[in-house]
Write a protein that holds these residues in place. Structure first.
Motif, PDB file in Angstrom:
ATOM      1  N   SER A 140      -4.277   4.020  -3.912  1.00 49.15           N
ATOM      2  CA  SER A 140      -3.348   2.992  -3.437  1.00 49.15           C
ATOM      3  C   SER A 140      -4.115   1.812  -2.849  1.00 49.15           C
TER       4      SER A 140
ATOM      5  N   TYR B   1       1.103   3.993  -2.934  1.00 45.11           N
ATOM      6  CA  TYR B   1       0.887   5.399  -2.595  1.00 45.11           C
ATOM      7  C   TYR B   1       2.011   6.259  -3.157  1.00 45.11           C
TER       8      TYR B   1
ATOM      9  N   TYR C  20      -0.997  10.554   3.790  1.00 46.70           N
ATOM     10  CA  TYR C  20      -0.887   9.129   4.105  1.00 46.70           C
ATOM     11  C   TYR C  20      -0.797   8.965   5.618  1.00 46.70           C
TER      12      TYR C  20
ATOM     13  N   ARG D 251       0.836  -1.201   0.000  1.00 45.85           N
ATOM     14  CA  ARG D 251       0.000   0.000   0.000  1.00 45.85           C
ATOM     15  C   ARG D 251       0.874   1.255   0.000  1.00 45.85           C
TER      16      ARG D 251
ATOM     17  N   LEU E 252      -3.974   8.157  -1.608  1.00 45.42           N
ATOM     18  CA  LEU E 252      -4.320   7.121  -0.644  1.00 45.42           C
ATOM     19  C   LEU E 252      -5.472   6.268  -1.155  1.00 45.42           C
TER      20      LEU E 252
END
Length: 348
Positions: A46, A37, A120, A33, A43
């Protein structure tokens, strides 16, 4: 299956054991992830790309011959999924990348035609480096989740972006990266050299002087003071915390403000109940994003029964003052930070 190696779990998953595959998914979800990203700057996307990666992996598990590690195989799938997603896409930006600073107090409507960078949550970050990695390798991984780095790599073509992240952020050797991308080592080294040159041109001045560690106690103190001032709508207290050349942005609004006075004028216009631009009263919750101290801001407009999710603000603090505020006005981000959508009223 804690403690069981990937090979054993893969063997079980190949028999159709979905629970075994679920173990693999959770074991590698965090780092994939974070990788997606970095590639996309989003986000939301991702999360979608990680799901796509595991869907492709499940469908192709029978063809995994074990010539590489499962982790490398998953990174190859994730890279291809990201490259597919980036094909023909505009780069993601922050407001100061697309316009000059606005006059104090100027207002413009949100822009939905721009692909904005997203924050993030640190709670989702997991170091991609192995447990035997040197501390410096982990620090590099943290650095490459910073908004400044994310904005800079958006200037790279997708394959150069993948090479830079794999080699410089994750520490993969050129040979391993070349295998993943089905390219030659020479082409990977060439792409890496070009990517580093481009990155240098787009990173902010003094970028290498920024700390890559988690927020310090001093930064946490500044954050707490800022949150308190925000809740009290205390402009004078905020003024004491801002750097002279502070920059404030709030995507998806395109306007941004440079300098303490411009920021204060803008805040005063939205904090004063007697002015038409009044937003309401704020409550805040401390959090962390992109390796920086951050806060979740909730607003209660006039007559509203509760405080509603408003924005995630990421602070860059230098020498004890706030040098940059990036407030992402997107309530849809709050679940990713494990935050509620509303807070009850609180008497002060």
């Amino acid at each position: 299956m804690p403690g069981t190696g990937d090979d054993e779990i893969v063997a079980a998953a190949r028999t159709g054991d979905e629970s075994a595959f679920a173990v693999l998914v959770e074991r590698h979800r965090g780092e994939l992830r974070a990788y997606c990203y970095r590639m996309l700057g989003s986000l939301d996307e991702s999360e979608d790309l990680v799901q796509e990666t595991f869907l492709r992996a499940w469908r192709g598990l029978g063809g995994f011959a074990g010539r590489s590690t499962l982790r490398a195989w998953l990174y190859r799938i994730a890279t291809n999924a990201c490259l597919d997603a980036l094909d023909g896409r505009a780069r993601r930006v922050l407001p100061h990348h697309v316009a000059a600073p606005a006059d104090p107090g100027a207002r413009s409507p949100p822009r939905t035609d721009v692909a904005w960078l997203q924050p993030y949550p640190d709670r989702l970050w997991e170091p991609a480096a192995s447990s035997e990695a040197e501390p410096d390798a982990v620090a590099v991984t943290r650095e490459t989740l910073e908004l400044a780095f994310l904005a800079a790599i958006q200037h790279l073509p997708p394959r150069q972006r993948a090479v830079l992240i794999l080699c410089d952020a994750l520490g993969w050797p050129a040979k391993q990266t070349a295998t993943l991308l089905e390219a030659s080592v020479a082409s990977v080294n060439s792409a890496l050299q070009r990517a580093r040159a481009t990155l240098k041109n787009h990173l902010p001045e003094h970028r290498l002087e920024w700390t890559a560690a988690r927020p310090t106690e001093q930064e946490r103190k500044v954050l707490r003071r800022y949150m308190d001032a925000l809740e009290r709508a205390d402009i004078a207290a905020v003024a004491d915390m801002l750097a002279e050349e502070v920059r404030a942005t709030m995507p998806p609004y395109p306007m941004w403000y440079q300098g303490r006075e411009a920021v204060l004028v803008t805040l005063a216009a939205s904090w004063d109940p007697g002015l038409p631009g009044y937003v309401g009263r704020f409550r805040t919750v401390a959090t962390r994003a992109n390796g920086r101290p951050a806060l979740a801001a909730y607003v209660r407009g006039p007559g509203a029964p509760a405080y509603d999710a408003f924005a995630i603000g990421v602070l860059r603090i230098e020498d004890g003052v706030i040098a940059e505020i990036t407030a992402f006005h997107d309530p849809g981000l709050f679940p990713a930070f494990a935050l509620p959508m509303t807070l009850p009223p609180a008497d002060r």
